[in-house]
Design a protein around this motif. Sequence first.
Motif, PDB file in Angstrom:
ATOM      1  N   LEU A   1      40.804  46.309  -1.877  1.00 23.31           N
ATOM      2  CA  LEU A   1      41.235  47.485  -1.128  1.00 23.31           C
ATOM      3  C   LEU A   1      42.732  47.415  -0.905  1.00 23.31           C
ATOM      4  O   LEU A   1      43.341  46.347  -1.035  1.00 23.31           O
ATOM      5  CB  LEU A   1      40.516  47.603   0.218  1.00 23.31           C
ATOM      6  N   PHE A   2      43.323  48.566  -0.581  1.00 28.29           N
ATOM      7  CA  PHE A   2      44.747  48.653  -0.297  1.00 28.29           C
ATOM      8  C   PHE A   2      44.920  48.902   1.198  1.00 28.29           C
ATOM      9  O   PHE A   2      44.220  49.737   1.779  1.00 28.29           O
ATOM     10  CB  PHE A   2      45.402  49.802  -1.078  1.00 28.29           C
TER      11      PHE A   2
ATOM     12  N   VAL B   1      46.938  55.490   1.124  1.00 28.47           N
ATOM     13  CA  VAL B   1      47.325  54.161   0.631  1.00 28.47           C
ATOM     14  C   VAL B   1      47.074  54.134  -0.882  1.00 28.47           C
ATOM     15  O   VAL B   1      46.160  53.466  -1.370  1.00 28.47           O
ATOM     16  CB  VAL B   1      46.546  53.027   1.317  1.00 28.47           C
ATOM     17  N   ALA B   2      47.874  54.886  -1.631  1.00 29.56           N
ATOM     18  CA  ALA B   2      47.778  54.931  -3.097  1.00 29.56           C
ATOM     19  C   ALA B   2      46.403  55.362  -3.589  1.00 29.56           C
ATOM     20  O   ALA B   2      46.002  55.024  -4.702  1.00 29.56           O
ATOM     21  CB  ALA B   2      48.149  53.571  -3.697  1.00 29.56           C
ATOM     22  N   SER B   3      45.665  56.132  -2.788  1.00 32.53           N
ATOM     23  CA  SER B   3      44.313  56.532  -3.190  1.00 32.53           C
ATOM     24  C   SER B   3      44.336  57.546  -4.331  1.00 32.53           C
ATOM     25  O   SER B   3      43.479  57.499  -5.223  1.00 32.53           O
ATOM     26  CB  SER B   3      43.552  57.117  -1.993  1.00 32.53           C
TER      27      SER B   3
ATOM     28  N   ASN C   1      54.086  45.726  -0.581  1.00 30.26           N
ATOM     29  CA  ASN C   1      54.389  44.934  -1.789  1.00 30.26           C
ATOM     30  C   ASN C   1      53.520  45.414  -2.957  1.00 30.26           C
ATOM     31  O   ASN C   1      53.092  44.618  -3.788  1.00 30.26           O
ATOM     32  CB  ASN C   1      54.108  43.450  -1.525  1.00 30.26           C
ATOM     33  N   PHE C   2      53.277  46.702  -2.977  1.00 31.06           N
ATOM     34  CA  PHE C   2      52.244  47.243  -3.863  1.00 31.06           C
ATOM     35  C   PHE C   2      52.508  46.947  -5.333  1.00 31.06           C
ATOM     36  O   PHE C   2      51.621  46.498  -6.049  1.00 31.06           O
ATOM     37  CB  PHE C   2      52.126  48.759  -3.646  1.00 31.06           C
ATOM     38  N   LYS C   3      53.710  47.194  -5.797  1.00 29.72           N
ATOM     39  CA  LYS C   3      53.997  47.090  -7.232  1.00 29.72           C
ATOM     40  C   LYS C   3      53.684  45.690  -7.776  1.00 29.72           C
ATOM     41  O   LYS C   3      52.960  45.550  -8.760  1.00 29.72           O
ATOM     42  CB  LYS C   3      55.458  47.443  -7.508  1.00 29.72           C
TER      43      LYS C   3
ATOM     44  N   TRP D   1      51.814  55.144 -10.044  1.00 30.55           N
ATOM     45  CA  TRP D   1      51.864  55.217  -8.591  1.00 30.55           C
ATOM     46  C   TRP D   1      52.525  56.515  -8.157  1.00 30.55           C
ATOM     47  O   TRP D   1      53.700  56.735  -8.361  1.00 30.55           O
ATOM     48  CB  TRP D   1      52.618  54.014  -8.051  1.00 30.55           C
ATOM     49  N   GLU D   2      51.734  57.407  -7.540  1.00 28.17           N
ATOM     50  CA  GLU D   2      52.235  58.699  -7.081  1.00 28.17           C
ATOM     51  C   GLU D   2      52.537  58.649  -5.585  1.00 28.17           C
ATOM     52  O   GLU D   2      52.037  57.806  -4.855  1.00 28.17           O
ATOM     53  CB  GLU D   2      51.209  59.800  -7.360  1.00 28.17           C
TER      54      GLU D   2
END
Length: 386
Positions: A164-165, A113-115, A279-281, A305-306
């Motif tokens: 947290l994500f 999760v985008a870690s 909806n991360f961005k 963001w990778e």
Amino acid sequence: MFPRVPRLLRLLIFTCLYMYCLLLLHTVRDAREAVSTKNKGLKGEFEARAAHVKTECALHPPPLSKMEIHARDATRVSPNLARYYSSLHLKAALKNVLYLPRRNLTWCLVAKVASTSMSRALLEIEKPRHPRTQQPIQVVLRNTFRPVELNKVNQTIGPSIKFLFVRHPFQRLVSAYRNKLENSYRLEDGEYFYKTYGRNIVQKFGRRSVEGGGREGGRRETEERKDPEVVYKREPTFPEYVEYLLHTDPTDYDEHWKPIAFQCHVCRFHYDYIIKYENFKGEIEYLLEILQKVGSLPANFKLEWENQGGTDDKTAAKYLDQISKDKRWKLYDKYRHDFLYFGSPPTLTKSMCGQPEQQVVYRVPYPRPPGELRAQYLPLPCDLNL
């Protein structure tokens, strides 16, 4: 000398300039109002998510960990022994919770999760000249920020800004399978995951056995497989991976597919910001803006963001289609706390269901043993066909 401009033309020019300035002013004001409205909406959404987790923790508390069970049983024998087991539980709970003392921040690191992106960004501002290493960037970050002392948790993590994500559980477990188990030759840590999990999964849950085991090791199939059309591979298939998940206690899962609720102990640490991967961005931009305003992050902090877009809802649905409806229910039950605590799964489009494209949410009953009535309903994507 410039020629004298006729009065009518001057009035026309001034009128145009005035109207242009008014239009520009209104455009800027509308843009600011739109941003303000969006931010107010996100603020309310984050507050609602935090409140929802607290409510669900009260209604559906997570199962006790092994150390908590030992602590409960030890209270009848020795208070000191009970405190010892409680400290072991808290120490394990802090494994993924990173506290940044200089910035008054607490982040729960959740794999898949985008870690990688967040770990790299935080490491750049804390140790911009950190030595290059073969270790995963998450491991380097954990070594940089050691867990806080157990007797100082309330004074450190408690008042800090916690975030947290989270990600749809099914999408995350499919992503973990594709990234760590599906092809052991593709990634640097593929051999590690094959030897640690893949080989054992095949031997225990597959209708085949593997000899040799190394990248150059020999291999042969000792039993006839159900589907002779499937090309033999030493790695576990997705159905075998699901069998492993169904026959393993979720608290014993690897961090890449372990439920987020059990990794971040959301009923013990109350997180202020729960960012949804779907909806991360937009949500991470709002959070970073807040953290920069309060001075927790520098103004030049950047998050690249990778690994985005590798496993979406449609891809996850294709993998889940390989298992039966009954097993999907059982798998759903394994991750029920993530579904309960973090709200509705992301909606899919009807086009993925063979219908005109339109946002839709299908509601299905929350899985419980037959005969037990329950009014709890959760929305699920149509493609999962639950």
